[in-house]
Design a protein around this motif. Structure first.
Motif, short mmCIF file in Angstrom:
data_model
loop_
_atom_site.label_atom_id
_atom_site.label_comp_id
_atom_site.label_asym_id
_atom_site.label_seq_id
_atom_site.Cartn_x
_atom_site.Cartn_y
_atom_site.Cartn_z
N GLY A 47 -3.76 67.70 28.26
CA GLY A 47 -4.78 67.91 29.28
C GLY A 47 -6.15 67.45 28.84
O GLY A 47 -6.88 66.80 29.61
N LYS A 48 -6.47 67.72 27.60
CA LYS A 48 -7.78 67.34 27.06
C LYS A 48 -7.95 65.83 27.03
O LYS A 48 -9.01 65.30 27.39
CB LYS A 48 -7.91 67.93 25.65
CG LYS A 48 -9.29 67.83 25.03
CD LYS A 48 -9.33 68.60 23.72
CE LYS A 48 -10.72 68.55 23.10
NZ LYS A 48 -10.78 69.33 21.84
N TYR A 49 -6.91 65.10 26.60
CA TYR A 49 -7.01 63.65 26.48
C TYR A 49 -6.96 62.95 27.84
O TYR A 49 -7.59 61.92 28.03
CB TYR A 49 -5.88 63.13 25.59
CG TYR A 49 -6.20 63.19 24.11
CD1 TYR A 49 -6.63 64.38 23.52
CD2 TYR A 49 -6.06 62.08 23.30
CE1 TYR A 49 -6.91 64.44 22.18
CE2 TYR A 49 -6.34 62.13 21.94
CZ TYR A 49 -6.77 63.32 21.38
OH TYR A 49 -7.06 63.37 20.05
N ASP A 70 -6.79 68.21 39.35
CA ASP A 70 -5.59 67.94 38.54
C ASP A 70 -4.35 68.09 39.41
O ASP A 70 -4.15 69.11 40.06
CB ASP A 70 -5.53 68.87 37.33
CG ASP A 70 -5.43 70.34 37.71
OD1 ASP A 70 -4.32 70.80 38.03
OD2 ASP A 70 -6.46 71.05 37.68
N ASN A 71 -3.53 67.06 39.44
CA ASN A 71 -2.23 67.09 40.13
C ASN A 71 -1.14 67.12 39.06
O ASN A 71 -0.84 66.09 38.45
CB ASN A 71 -2.08 65.87 41.03
CG ASN A 71 -3.04 65.92 42.21
OD1 ASN A 71 -3.04 66.88 42.97
ND2 ASN A 71 -3.86 64.90 42.36
N SER A 103 -3.09 71.36 41.66
CA SER A 103 -1.81 71.84 42.16
C SER A 103 -0.74 71.68 41.08
O SER A 103 -0.86 70.84 40.19
CB SER A 103 -1.41 71.03 43.41
OG SER A 103 -0.16 71.44 43.89
N THR A 104 0.31 72.51 41.17
CA THR A 104 1.45 72.42 40.26
C THR A 104 2.75 72.37 41.07
O THR A 104 2.75 72.60 42.28
CB THR A 104 1.49 73.62 39.29
OG1 THR A 104 1.49 74.84 40.07
CG2 THR A 104 0.29 73.63 38.36
N LEU A 115 1.35 64.06 35.07
CA LEU A 115 0.14 64.58 35.70
C LEU A 115 -0.81 63.45 36.06
O LEU A 115 -0.74 62.35 35.50
CB LEU A 115 -0.59 65.57 34.79
CG LEU A 115 -1.24 65.02 33.52
CD1 LEU A 115 -2.46 65.84 33.14
CD2 LEU A 115 -0.26 65.03 32.35
N GLY A 116 -1.66 63.73 37.01
CA GLY A 116 -2.74 62.82 37.38
C GLY A 116 -4.02 63.61 37.54
O GLY A 116 -3.99 64.77 37.98
#
Length: 246
Positions: A47-49, A70-71, A103-104, A115-116
């Protein structure tokens, strides 16, 4: 709303006489802790990168981040929650933790992480022009080394992270900043030259100019040649001259 053309991998939308929205996005797949992920990495680091790339692209042109989306094609617990924790680590550096939405996937069990992330910022035309123009004969310098995947995880001190990027952004003698991703240093250096309607004259340099720099492990800087020695003193990262604007 008027679209402003840009050679960079961003969208620029002029919303009134002065203000401009800046939109950038990035994605990641096959990295994480699920069974079919090709590269095993903690969800927090993922997530961080991943958020780092669009954050840097938006901030590079002088915009202030106003929202992050975040998708996540994974379940919230535990994968999504851990990815979001990593995203928030970088957002905390700019005091924007509360601007996150997303969203998840809660209906289908996933076996690979994907993820996007989209970042939206806002600036004005004067600031945008300031960070998208350089004078002739400026040199293009590459900060950091092109690293991706496991090599990046093993050599993090040789890459630009978000904290180091924010430090670079404070250097008032640098005219332009441009993060380098999967298309490599040479591609982005040519983009920077095109943005200024100049040609790029390459300088012999150590890093592979066509190698992927992954999640923006490298940042290109445009500056006057007499300031290069000053730059070497101000940073603690690999630094190489790439070319000159002619």
């Amino acid at each position: 709303m008027k679209r402003i053309n840009s050679p960079r991998d961003i969208s620029l939308l002029q919303i009134n006489k002065e203000e401009v929205l800046v939109i950038a996005c990035d994605s990641a797949g096959g990295l994480g802790q699920k069974t079919q992920d090709q590269i095993k990495v903690s969800n927090r680091i993922l997530g961080k990168y991943t958020v780092k790339v669009p954050l840097m692209e938006v901030i590079s042109v002088g915009a202030e981040v106003i929202t992050v989306v975040d998708n996540l094609a994974v379940e919230y617990e535990p994968t999504g929650r851990e990815i979001i924790a990593g995203i928030k680590e970088n957002l905390a550096l700019i005091d924007k933790c509360e601007c996150l939405n997303g969203s998840t996937e809660e209906n289908i069990k996933t076996v690979q992480t994907a993820l996007g992330i989209t970042v939206i910022g806002k600036t004005n035309l004067k600031t945008l022009n300031r960070y998208t123009s350089s004078p002739k004969n400026n040199i293009i310098a590459a900060v950091g080394l092109p690293l991706v995947g496991e090599k990046l995880l093993q050599n993090k001190s040789q890459a630009v992270n978000f904290d180091k990027f924010l430090q670079l952004k404070q250097l008032n003698y640098v005219d332009q900043f441009l993060p380098v991703g999967s298309k490599g240093i040479l591609y982005e250096a040519r983009i920077l030259a095109a943005e200024n309607n100049f040609d790029l004259r390459l300088i012999e340099s150590e890093p592979d100019l066509e190698k992927s720099a992954g999640p923006a492990a490298v940042v290109l800087l445009s500056l006057k040649e007499e300031d290069f020695s000053r730059l070497k003193k101000d940073i603690e990262l690999p630094l190489n001259k790439i070319g000159r604007l002619i």
